[in-house]
Design an enzyme around this catalytic site. Sequence first.
Site, mmCIF file in Angstrom:
data_model
loop_
_atom_site.group_PDB
_atom_site.id
_atom_site.type_symbol
_atom_site.label_atom_id
_atom_site.label_comp_id
_atom_site.label_asym_id
_atom_site.label_seq_id
_atom_site.Cartn_x
_atom_site.Cartn_y
_atom_site.Cartn_z
ATOM 1 C CB SER B 224 16.727 94.828 72.864
ATOM 2 O OG SER B 224 17.039 94.901 73.895
ATOM 3 N NE ARG B 228 18.619 89.624 69.768
ATOM 4 C CZ ARG B 228 19.399 90.357 70.823
ATOM 5 N NH1 ARG B 228 17.878 90.541 71.600
ATOM 6 N NH2 ARG B 228 19.340 91.905 71.302
ATOM 7 C CG ASN B 232 14.521 86.905 64.340
ATOM 8 O OD1 ASN B 232 15.211 86.957 63.088
ATOM 9 N ND2 ASN B 232 15.222 88.025 64.690
#
Lengths: 156, 294
Positions: B224, B228, B232
């Site tokens: 994660s 993440r 993005n």
Amino acid sequence: MDINLTLIAQSIVFLVFILFTAKFVWPPLMKAVSDRQNRIADGLAAAEKGSKSLADASAKSEETLRAARAQAQDILAGANKQATQLVDQAKVQAKTEGDRIVAAAHDEVKREVARAREDLRKQVGELAVLGAAKILKREVNAQAHADVLADLAARV
Amino acid sequence: MAAEEHVQHAAEHAEHAEQAMTPASYIGHHLTFWQHPVKPDGGFWTLNVDTLVTSTLLGVLVFGFMAWVARGATSGVPGRRQAFIEMCIEFVNDQVRGIFNKSFEFVAPLALTVFMWVLFMNAMDFLPIDVVAGAMHALGAPAFRPVPTSDVNATFALALSVWFLMIGFAIKAKGLGGFIHELYAAPFGAPKLTMNPLSWIGAPLLALANFLFQMIEYISKPLSHSLRLFGNMYAGEIIFLLLWLWAATGLMGTIFGAILGVGWAIFHILIVALQAFIFMMLTIVYISMAHEHH
């Protein structure tokens, strides 16, 4: 999106940068910051101390002033007392002196009166002798009748 | 503005190669790494030169600048440069202090490194990609992607480094025995073997459940953490590419592409800073969690 050797190379680069930052960037900057914090804290403490000592000094000067005022009051009161004492003393002195002068004058007057009386007596005695001599028409021996004359003079 | 330049360039790009360029090939072109195989057969033994060069260059510039400022740092009245760097440092330090209540001699510089580096790597997204890629192409690069954090290798490298540090700190804080004990004794509690025969089945089951949960935690953390950031930045890049693709379709496309490009770039400033911040916060949180005893 495949995993390849870049992962390991990038990790090594990352570790190098971490060590670099931990050694050359973080400590000097944190030292500067904490030094400045200490300096500011010291300055604030000094200012605090200064204002406290100023308050102390003003309290002290106030105290001194009050003491001086009290002392001045004391001195003034003492001086007043002394002055009245002096005046009283002078009055008493003047009174005794006056009394003494008056007494002396009285004495003088008494003495004068006594002397005048003595003179008068003597003159009366002489007048009496003179009168007696005239009456007797002869010279009275003054020496022979001195005791009579003295007795007469004492009786006048 | 960079975005307008970018649009112009994209339009030119499209005009020049109208026959050869399709939307798929345009996007595909910009999503290709400059790869250099270390071993002839490639595969895992390949280096993404653009990711490495860009990230290293940025790191050298950023940390070199910070070290230069740090060298001349004064505890008196700071200059503008020093004040700015100190602001960054104080910001990171406050975050670390807020989360981490132990000694943070190493964690704070780590957080600073992560934050500044990720921030600048993310910020490469603001450069007009066609200009950068075109210039690099002219210099002889077969392909060039300027945003290192939209390379999953880079984000995994950061997340896995943090992960290893986290495990290292956990072992340092609890000892190897304590670390292994925690693997089967948390989060549901330590299994106890008693004379009761039921516990002979229950205890291993509890240990297994604990172990599985710990494994999920240990696997999900780096995943994660890295995905993440990667997601993005990759998404941001794709949106820019789609806008420039639109800009290549004609005058209206160019105008609206430019307007939306500016809008997206402004919004992207928030994402760039936010993702760098989140990455740093997670780094601090993970390492602070490694110090917790269960």
